[in-house]
Design an enzyme around this catalytic site. Structure first.
Site, short mmCIF file in Angstrom:
data_model
loop_
_atom_site.label_atom_id
_atom_site.label_comp_id
_atom_site.label_asym_id
_atom_site.label_seq_id
_atom_site.Cartn_x
_atom_site.Cartn_y
_atom_site.Cartn_z
N THR A 157 60.22 51.27 7.66
CA THR A 157 59.90 52.66 7.30
C THR A 157 59.12 53.35 8.43
O THR A 157 58.98 54.57 8.41
CB THR A 157 59.05 52.72 6.01
OG1 THR A 157 57.94 51.83 6.16
CG2 THR A 157 59.87 52.32 4.80
N GLY A 158 58.62 52.57 9.38
CA GLY A 158 57.89 53.16 10.51
C GLY A 158 58.86 53.84 11.47
O GLY A 158 60.04 53.50 11.52
N LYS A 200 43.24 33.16 11.88
CA LYS A 200 42.51 31.87 11.92
C LYS A 200 42.54 31.30 13.34
O LYS A 200 41.53 30.88 13.88
CB LYS A 200 43.17 30.92 10.92
CG LYS A 200 42.56 29.54 10.82
CD LYS A 200 42.81 28.94 9.44
CE LYS A 200 44.17 28.36 9.26
NZ LYS A 200 44.41 27.06 9.87
N GLY A 253 53.84 53.26 10.94
CA GLY A 253 54.02 53.93 9.65
C GLY A 253 53.12 55.15 9.53
O GLY A 253 52.46 55.56 10.50
N PHE A 254 53.08 55.70 8.34
CA PHE A 254 52.30 56.92 8.09
C PHE A 254 50.81 56.68 8.36
O PHE A 254 50.23 57.26 9.30
CB PHE A 254 52.59 57.36 6.64
CG PHE A 254 51.56 58.24 6.02
CD1 PHE A 254 51.12 59.38 6.65
CD2 PHE A 254 51.05 57.91 4.75
CE1 PHE A 254 50.16 60.20 6.05
CE2 PHE A 254 50.09 58.72 4.15
CZ PHE A 254 49.64 59.86 4.80
N TYR A 305 41.91 32.09 1.99
CA TYR A 305 41.64 31.80 3.42
C TYR A 305 40.15 31.99 3.72
O TYR A 305 39.58 31.26 4.54
CB TYR A 305 42.50 32.68 4.34
CG TYR A 305 43.83 32.05 4.70
CD1 TYR A 305 44.87 32.00 3.78
CD2 TYR A 305 44.04 31.48 5.95
CE1 TYR A 305 46.08 31.41 4.10
CE2 TYR A 305 45.25 30.89 6.29
CZ TYR A 305 46.26 30.85 5.36
OH TYR A 305 47.46 30.26 5.67
N TYR A 353 56.05 45.06 -5.52
CA TYR A 353 54.95 45.63 -4.74
C TYR A 353 53.60 45.28 -5.38
O TYR A 353 52.73 44.71 -4.72
CB TYR A 353 55.14 47.14 -4.66
CG TYR A 353 54.12 47.88 -3.83
CD1 TYR A 353 54.13 47.80 -2.44
CD2 TYR A 353 53.15 48.69 -4.43
CE1 TYR A 353 53.20 48.49 -1.68
CE2 TYR A 353 52.22 49.38 -3.67
CZ TYR A 353 52.25 49.29 -2.29
OH TYR A 353 51.33 49.98 -1.54
N ASN A 376 58.18 46.40 12.23
CA ASN A 376 59.62 46.07 12.22
C ASN A 376 60.46 47.34 12.07
O ASN A 376 61.68 47.26 11.93
CB ASN A 376 59.96 45.05 11.12
CG ASN A 376 59.83 45.66 9.73
OD1 ASN A 376 59.35 46.77 9.56
ND2 ASN A 376 60.26 44.91 8.72
N ASN A 426 51.38 34.57 7.56
CA ASN A 426 51.50 34.59 9.03
C ASN A 426 50.35 35.37 9.68
O ASN A 426 49.80 34.95 10.70
CB ASN A 426 52.84 35.22 9.44
CG ASN A 426 54.00 34.27 9.20
OD1 ASN A 426 53.84 33.06 9.29
ND2 ASN A 426 55.16 34.82 8.89
N1 LIG Z 1 50.17 55.73 1.51
C1 LIG Z 1 49.52 55.38 0.41
O1 LIG Z 1 49.25 56.24 -0.44
C2 LIG Z 1 49.08 53.95 0.20
C3 LIG Z 1 48.39 53.64 -0.98
C4 LIG Z 1 48.01 52.32 -1.18
C5 LIG Z 1 48.22 51.34 -0.24
N2 LIG Z 1 48.89 51.68 0.91
C6 LIG Z 1 49.16 50.59 1.86
O2 LIG Z 1 48.89 51.01 3.19
C7 LIG Z 1 49.84 50.43 4.08
C8 LIG Z 1 50.52 51.53 4.90
O3 LIG Z 1 51.18 52.42 4.02
P1 LIG Z 1 51.96 53.73 4.54
O4 LIG Z 1 51.84 54.76 3.50
O5 LIG Z 1 51.55 54.02 5.91
O6 LIG Z 1 53.45 53.19 4.47
P2 LIG Z 1 54.59 53.20 5.58
O7 LIG Z 1 55.83 52.69 4.91
O8 LIG Z 1 54.66 54.49 6.28
O9 LIG Z 1 54.04 52.11 6.61
C9 LIG Z 1 54.28 50.73 6.48
C10 LIG Z 1 54.66 50.22 7.85
O10 LIG Z 1 54.87 48.81 7.79
C11 LIG Z 1 56.08 48.50 8.48
N3 LIG Z 1 56.58 47.25 7.88
C12 LIG Z 1 57.08 47.05 6.63
N4 LIG Z 1 57.41 45.76 6.45
C13 LIG Z 1 57.11 45.13 7.62
C14 LIG Z 1 57.23 43.79 8.07
N5 LIG Z 1 57.72 42.83 7.27
N6 LIG Z 1 56.84 43.49 9.34
C15 LIG Z 1 56.35 44.45 10.17
N7 LIG Z 1 56.22 45.74 9.79
C16 LIG Z 1 56.59 46.07 8.54
C17 LIG Z 1 56.97 49.69 8.26
O11 LIG Z 1 58.04 49.79 9.19
C18 LIG Z 1 55.96 50.83 8.38
O12 LIG Z 1 55.78 51.23 9.71
C19 LIG Z 1 50.82 49.63 3.23
O13 LIG Z 1 50.46 48.28 3.26
C20 LIG Z 1 50.63 50.19 1.85
O14 LIG Z 1 50.90 49.25 0.85
C21 LIG Z 1 49.33 52.96 1.14
#
Ligand SMILES: NC(=O)c1ccc[n+]([C@@H]2O[C@H](COP(=O)([O-])OP(=O)(O)OC[C@H]3O[C@@H](n4cnc5c(N)ncnc54)[C@H](O)[C@@H]3O)[C@@H](O)[C@H]2O)c1
Length: 312
Positions: free
Chosen positions: A35-36, A107, A10-11, A161, A147, A32, A101
């Site tokens: 969004t990645g 753990k 992801g990002f 945990y 969310y 998965n 998971n």
């Molecule tokens: N970008 C922000 O401003 C921000 C702010 C607060 C929290 N976060 C948290 O940081 C994390 C990353 O955010 P991001 O901006 O990179 O978002 P993103 O959507 O680019 O990245 C999330 C990644 O998780 C993968 N993913 C989603 N569900 C999945 C699953 N069930 N199993 C395996 N992979 C899965 C997606 O394919 C993606 O690659 C997230 O948990 C998000 O909640 C981000």
């Protein structure tokens, strides 16, 4: 060290993979690909210390990861409203089943595990700026709840945990982050405005644009994640930039930096959209010796350059 990053394509995850590989660590990137994107990690593929495992964390991890893992960064969850509302049940599953998971796997391995929580757990905050002791104002029934409430449960699971099994956990609450590799279709304000400006389309501001946000550049954020993982405090700790700006100001700056001929137009505000957001980062300064270094002008110019090349 062997490090597992869930959501690594992801990002934020892709920048974290890059940072840790440069540190000399061995990285397993699990995703998965909801969004990645492969293109976020393509440049890392030839690195012998980098391995990609396509996997959904809502399924157990133990059968797919055979290596001993020292540290886990749990980032797997769609993060923008467009994506997390696309299938709210899957979003909740990632934050409940998925988190269980990940914790079970930690753990089993004796791994240290960090949860990427969010400022969204504060909801539409009644106190400003938000400190970690604030318990939030979240609507359990609204369209953002999958969310916000999901991430709240995830924090609870991490703490349980920790208490029950003495699991070595860390929790960070990430505030709005931006930078290269944001998805152009994720509906987030920075990517929306840049893409609209570069295409000379109308820039759509929700509400009157007086709502505020504080944007942290991804490089600063990744440093914060690393600092958090590698010190002793469990958390939660806010990570974000304290430089608060109105949405209308952002729209004007982006129009200016892109030299766009776009017009700014106003649409109705989405349900439960928070009016203001700004982290109190005193704890991050004290415990992690961390604060953002990259100012908005520098970060936004780098992000605009990225979108210029990715859109062309
Ligand atoms: N970008 C922000 O401003 C921000 C702010 C607060 C929290 N976060 C948290 O940081 C994390 C990353 O955010 P991001 O901006 O990179 O978002 P993103 O959507 O680019 O990245 C999330 C990644 O998780 C993968 N993913 C989603 N569900 C999945 C699953 N069930 N199993 C395996 N992979 C899965 C997606 O394919 C993606 O690659 C997230 O948990 C998000 O909640 C981000």
């Amino acid at each position: 060290m062997n490090i597992l990053i869930t959501g690594g394509a992801g990002f934020i995850g892709s920048h974290l993979c890059e940072f840790l590989l440069n540190n000399g660590d061995k990285i397993i990137c699990m995703d998965n690909f909801f969004t990645g994107r492969i293109r976020n990690i393509k440049h890392l593929e030839d690195n012998p210390n980098f391995k990609v495992i396509p996997h959904d964390i809502t399924q157990p991890l133990r059968n797919v990861v055979k290596e001993h893992i020292d540290q886990i960064y749990n980032l797997a969850c769609p993060a923008s409203p467009v994506h997390y509302q696309f299938d709210p049940i899957e979003t909740i599953k990632a934050n409940t089943l998925g988190v269980i998971n990940v914790l079970e796997f930690a753990k089993l391995n004796g791994s240290r595990v960090l949860q990427a929580s969010t400022s969204e757990i504060y909801g539409d905050p009644e106190i400003h700026p938000q400190v970690e002791t604030y318990r939030g104002n979240v609507n359990t029934l609204g369209p953002r709840a999958c969310y916000d409430e999901g991430k709240r449960v995830a924090e609870t699971l991490f703490m349980d945990y920790h208490r029950k099994y003495n699991l070595n956990i860390r929790i960070v609450r990430i505030f709005n982050t931006y930078g290269p590799r944001m998805a152009e279709n994720d509906g987030r304000v920075i990517s929306n405005f840049i893409v609209q400006a570069l295409k000379n389309k109308d820039i759509t501001v929700f509400g009157d644009g007086s709502q505020t946000r504080s944007f942290c550049y991804v490089k600063d954020l990744v440093q914060g994640l690393y600092n958090m993982m590698n010190q002793d405090y469990v958390g939660p700790v806010n990570l974000g930039n304290t430089n608060e700006t109105t949405i209308i100001e952002i729209a004007k700056k982006i129009t200016n930096y892109t030299k766009s001929s776009s017009k700014i137009i106003f649409n109705s505000l989405p349900e439960d959209d928070p009016k203001q957001r700004k982290p109190d980062i005193s704890l991050a300064k004290e415990k992690l010796n961390w604060e953002p270094k990259i100012n908005f002008e520098e970060g936004i110019k780098k992000t605009i350059e990225y979108f210029k090349s990715s859109l062309s």
